[in-house]
Design a protein around this motif. Sequence first.
Motif, PDB file in Angstrom:
ATOM      1  N   SER A 179      46.393  29.258  37.275  1.00 59.35           N
ATOM      2  CA  SER A 179      47.069  29.624  38.351  1.00 59.35           C
ATOM      3  C   SER A 179      46.830  28.264  39.262  1.00 59.35           C
ATOM      4  N   ILE A 180      46.259  27.403  39.624  1.00 59.01           N
ATOM      5  CA  ILE A 180      46.008  26.469  40.446  1.00 59.01           C
ATOM      6  C   ILE A 180      46.802  25.611  39.350  1.00 59.01           C
ATOM      7  N   ALA A 181      46.843  25.242  37.630  1.00 56.42           N
ATOM      8  CA  ALA A 181      47.087  24.477  36.912  1.00 56.42           C
ATOM      9  C   ALA A 181      48.619  24.683  37.634  1.00 56.42           C
ATOM     10  N   TRP A 182      49.047  25.652  37.497  1.00 58.18           N
ATOM     11  CA  TRP A 182      50.793  26.171  36.973  1.00 58.18           C
ATOM     12  C   TRP A 182      50.997  26.090  38.472  1.00 58.18           C
ATOM     13  N   LEU A 183      50.309  26.019  39.728  1.00 57.18           N
ATOM     14  CA  LEU A 183      50.719  25.780  40.821  1.00 57.18           C
ATOM     15  C   LEU A 183      51.376  24.723  41.224  1.00 57.18           C
ATOM     16  N   LYS A 184      50.393  23.949  40.794  1.00 58.45           N
ATOM     17  CA  LYS A 184      51.081  23.371  40.892  1.00 58.45           C
ATOM     18  C   LYS A 184      51.416  21.646  40.198  1.00 58.45           C
ATOM     19  N   ASN A 185      52.229  22.113  39.648  1.00 57.89           N
ATOM     20  CA  ASN A 185      52.878  22.142  38.661  1.00 57.89           C
ATOM     21  C   ASN A 185      54.503  22.922  38.264  1.00 57.89           C
ATOM     22  N   ASN A 186      54.950  23.769  38.982  1.00 58.26           N
ATOM     23  CA  ASN A 186      56.169  23.656  38.850  1.00 58.26           C
ATOM     24  C   ASN A 186      56.177  24.941  40.759  1.00 58.26           C
ATOM     25  N   GLU A 187      57.503  25.322  40.543  1.00 62.36           N
ATOM     26  CA  GLU A 187      58.357  25.251  41.631  1.00 62.36           C
ATOM     27  C   GLU A 187      57.930  26.350  42.028  1.00 62.36           C
ATOM     28  N   HIS A 188      57.191  26.743  43.344  1.00 62.57           N
ATOM     29  CA  HIS A 188      56.667  28.357  43.946  1.00 62.57           C
ATOM     30  C   HIS A 188      58.237  29.464  43.888  1.00 62.57           C
ATOM     31  N   PRO A 189      57.959  30.679  43.189  1.00 67.21           N
ATOM     32  CA  PRO A 189      58.924  31.190  44.165  1.00 67.21           C
ATOM     33  C   PRO A 189      58.721  32.001  45.378  1.00 67.21           C
ATOM     34  N   GLU A 190      59.305  32.383  45.591  1.00 70.65           N
ATOM     35  CA  GLU A 190      59.442  33.415  47.100  1.00 70.65           C
ATOM     36  C   GLU A 190      57.841  34.346  47.601  1.00 70.65           C
ATOM     37  N   VAL A 191      57.946  34.671  46.387  1.00 71.86           N
ATOM     38  CA  VAL A 191      57.123  35.639  46.588  1.00 71.86           C
ATOM     39  C   VAL A 191      56.049  35.602  45.412  1.00 71.86           C
ATOM     40  N   PHE A 192      54.296  35.667  46.007  1.00 73.21           N
ATOM     41  CA  PHE A 192      53.728  35.955  45.107  1.00 73.21           C
ATOM     42  C   PHE A 192      52.795  38.329  44.706  1.00 73.21           C
ATOM     43  N   PHE A 193      52.816  38.023  44.107  1.00 77.36           N
ATOM     44  CA  PHE A 193      52.283  39.366  43.257  1.00 77.36           C
ATOM     45  C   PHE A 193      50.862  39.179  42.700  1.00 77.36           C
ATOM     46  N   VAL A 194      50.083  39.343  43.842  1.00 75.11           N
ATOM     47  CA  VAL A 194      48.582  38.544  43.286  1.00 75.11           C
ATOM     48  C   VAL A 194      47.154  40.112  43.341  1.00 75.11           C
ATOM     49  N   ASP A 195      46.528  40.005  41.828  1.00 72.23           N
ATOM     50  CA  ASP A 195      45.618  41.123  42.595  1.00 72.23           C
ATOM     51  C   ASP A 195      44.192  39.826  43.069  1.00 72.23           C
ATOM     52  N   ILE A 196      43.430  40.107  43.375  1.00 74.05           N
ATOM     53  CA  ILE A 196      41.662  39.461  43.798  1.00 74.05           C
ATOM     54  C   ILE A 196      41.266  39.502  43.302  1.00 74.05           C
ATOM     55  N   GLN A 197      40.732  40.396  42.491  1.00 69.92           N
ATOM     56  CA  GLN A 197      39.563  39.542  41.762  1.00 69.92           C
ATOM     57  C   GLN A 197      39.959  39.632  40.425  1.00 69.92           C
ATOM     58  N   LEU A 198      40.003  38.078  40.117  1.00 70.26           N
ATOM     59  CA  LEU A 198      40.618  37.710  38.733  1.00 70.26           C
ATOM     60  C   LEU A 198      38.941  37.544  37.779  1.00 70.26           C
ATOM     61  N   GLY A 199      39.376  37.142  36.382  1.00 71.34           N
ATOM     62  CA  GLY A 199      38.064  37.204  35.196  1.00 71.34           C
ATOM     63  C   GLY A 199      37.313  36.233  35.828  1.00 71.34           C
ATOM     64  N   ASP A 200      37.850  34.940  36.285  1.00 74.76           N
ATOM     65  CA  ASP A 200      36.762  33.868  36.510  1.00 74.76           C
ATOM     66  C   ASP A 200      36.907  33.327  38.294  1.00 74.76           C
ATOM     67  N   GLY A 201      36.423  34.516  39.470  1.00 84.07           N
ATOM     68  CA  GLY A 201      36.953  34.423  40.522  1.00 84.07           C
ATOM     69  C   GLY A 201      37.596  34.920  41.325  1.00 84.07           C
ATOM     70  N   LEU A 202      37.795  35.130  43.072  1.00 79.21           N
ATOM     71  CA  LEU A 202      38.712  35.424  43.933  1.00 79.21           C
ATOM     72  C   LEU A 202      39.844  34.447  44.140  1.00 79.21           C
ATOM     73  N   VAL A 203      41.027  35.518  43.734  1.00 81.31           N
ATOM     74  CA  VAL A 203      42.119  34.564  44.095  1.00 81.31           C
ATOM     75  C   VAL A 203      42.306  33.753  45.237  1.00 81.31           C
ATOM     76  N   PHE A 204      41.112  34.243  46.482  1.00 87.33           N
ATOM     77  CA  PHE A 204      41.292  33.685  47.154  1.00 87.33           C
ATOM     78  C   PHE A 204      41.376  32.034  47.112  1.00 87.33           C
ATOM     79  N   GLU A 205      40.051  31.825  46.420  1.00 89.17           N
ATOM     80  CA  GLU A 205      39.652  30.137  45.527  1.00 89.17           C
ATOM     81  C   GLU A 205      40.766  29.556  45.385  1.00 89.17           C
ATOM     82  N   ILE A 206      42.056  29.885  44.423  1.00 83.26           N
ATOM     83  CA  ILE A 206      43.242  29.699  44.371  1.00 83.26           C
ATOM     84  C   ILE A 206      43.826  28.847  45.738  1.00 83.26           C
TER      85      ILE A 206
END
Length: 247
Positions: free
Chosen positions: A37-64
Motif C-alpha cells: 500500500s505504501i508503494a502504491w500510494l507513493k506512485n499513484n493518484e489517490h482516489p476520493e475514498v479508501f476502504f481499509v481493513d485495520i489488521q493486515l498481514g504485515d502490520g496495522l494499517v495506521f503504519e501506512i
Amino acid sequence: MKALIIEDEIPSSRRLARKLADAEVEVVAELSSVRQSIAWLKNNEHPEVFFVDIQLGDGLVFEIFKEVSITSYIIFTTAYDMYALQAFDYKSIAYLLKPITNEKLAEGIAKVKNFQAIPNRMEEIQQLVQYSKETVTKDSFAVKIGRKIKIIKLAEIVCLYSEYNTTFIHTKNDQSFPIDYSLSHLETVLPRQIFNRANRKFILHKTFIKDIISYTNSRLQIKLNNFKEQEIIVSRERVKDFKNWLN
C-alpha cells in the motif's frame, strides 16, 4: 466516485469490490499489505475514498498513514471495534464492522458525498474525537491472579509491552500480568501526558524512566526503574515525538 481497497483477505476484498461496483463506485486498486500500500500510494493518484481493513498481514494499517500523506476520506472495514477511536485520528468518516451489509455500505458512501459537500465538517468531527480521547481514559486495569482479581492503578505501571502475541502490564513491584488489550488500543485510552509509545513493543510510563542514552541510527535507548527484562529502543521515526513528550 473512485475508491481504493486495502484488505489482506482476498475473498473479502473481492466481495467488497463487487458491492462497490453495484453502488457505481469504481475500484482503482485492491491492495493487501502495509508495504504494498505504501508503494502504491507513493506512485499513484489517490482516489476520493479508501476502504481499509485495520489488521493486515504485515502490520496495522495506521503504519501506512504514518508514511504517506492522505487527503482522501477513509472508511474502515474491520472485524474489531477496539480501534475505533484511533481510527478517527485520520480522515475517517465511517467504521464498518464485518460482515458489512449493503445498507451500512450505502450509508458510508452517502457520508463521503455529504462530507465532500461540506468541507469543514471533517475537521469539526476530528476535534470532537480528540477531545473525547483526552477526557475519557482508563485509570486502572483489572488482572486475574489465580482465582483473584487485582486492580492495578496507572501509577503502579512501569510499562506495557507486547510479547508472544500477548500484551503485559509490568508494575513497580517487578511483576508482569497479561491483559486483553492491544498496544494500539492502549494508546487511545491511556493519558498521553504520562504514557508514550516508544516502539512496536513498548508503551512507557514517564515517571519510571531512569536513563535516556543516544543509540545507533539516531535512536534512543531507554533504561527503566524496575524493569530489566528487555532492551528498549525508541525507533527512529518516534524519536521526535518522544522528545516532545518528555518536554
